[in-house]
Structures are given as C-alpha cells and as structure tokens.
Design a protein around this motif. Structure first.
Motif, short mmCIF file in Angstrom:
data_model
loop_
_atom_site.label_atom_id
_atom_site.label_comp_id
_atom_site.label_asym_id
_atom_site.label_seq_id
_atom_site.Cartn_x
_atom_site.Cartn_y
_atom_site.Cartn_z
N GLU A 1 -0.94 5.49 -7.07
CA GLU A 1 0.48 4.62 -7.35
C GLU A 1 0.42 3.17 -6.70
O GLU A 1 -0.51 3.17 -5.71
N LEU B 1 2.59 0.11 -5.90
CA LEU B 1 3.90 -0.51 -5.46
C LEU B 1 4.01 -2.09 -5.38
O LEU B 1 3.28 -2.63 -4.81
N THR C 1 5.29 1.39 -9.64
CA THR C 1 6.72 1.25 -9.10
C THR C 1 6.94 -0.05 -8.77
O THR C 1 6.33 -0.54 -7.99
N SER D 1 0.82 -1.28 -0.03
CA SER D 1 -0.06 0.00 -0.02
C SER D 1 1.03 1.27 0.03
O SER D 1 1.93 1.11 0.59
N THR D 2 0.42 2.32 -0.68
CA THR D 2 0.94 3.61 -0.61
C THR D 2 0.25 4.87 -0.28
O THR D 2 -1.32 4.45 -0.10
N LEU D 3 0.67 5.80 0.02
CA LEU D 3 -0.38 6.91 0.56
C LEU D 3 -0.94 7.69 -0.73
O LEU D 3 -1.96 8.21 -0.61
N ASP D 4 -0.35 7.45 -1.75
CA ASP D 4 -0.95 8.01 -3.03
C ASP D 4 -2.02 6.87 -3.67
O ASP D 4 -1.46 5.90 -4.10
#
Length: 82
Positions: free
Chosen positions: A34, A36, A76, A28-31
């Motif tokens: 995005e 990952l 990413t 998980s990402t904050l954006d």
C-alpha cells in the motif's frame, strides 16, 4: 520504479491556482503493498481538487490506481487543506 509523488503532483498542479502551496507527501504504512499519499493545499484549491461530489478526486484516484498496477501496489490518496 515510478515516483508516485511526482506523478500525483503533476496531475494536481494544473488544477490549482497557487502551485506554491501545493505539496504531495508519501507516508509510510504497515502494508508493503500500500502507498499512502497526502495532497496538501489551501482550502480553496483542495475544494477544486475534490470537485463536486468528489468527481475530480475520484478521477485523480483512478488515474493513480492505473499507474500503481504496474508495481502491484494499492494507492490511497487523502486531500488535506491548511
């Protein structure tokens, strides 16, 4: 919705020798736009996935980037060995 983990696994599995050691994890990402992804494999297989001067890794990232455009996401990809 595209299952990016499965797509990346399917791209990487023909390249590695030990398919049992290959694993792809979605982190998980904050954006929210995005994605990952981590590719885990033994060091020899990671070296093969990265290629000379990163040529294979660049190609894998480019193919996944094309897949992610449909869902307006940025992918990413990180390669890790164990």
């Amino acid at each position: 919705m595209i299952d990016f983990e499965k797509v990346l696994y399917d791209l990487c599995s023909p390249i590695v020798d030990d398919k049992a050691s290959l694993s792809v994890k979605l982190m998980s990402t904050l954006d929210e736009k995005e994605i990952l992804l981590y590719v885990y494999a033994n060091s020899e297989d990671v070296a093969r996935l990265i290629g000379r001067k990163g040529s294979m890794a660049g190609s894998i990232r480019q193919m996944m980037s094309v897949a992610s455009r449909k869902e307006d996401k940025k992918i990413t990809i990180k390669f890790e060995s164990y």
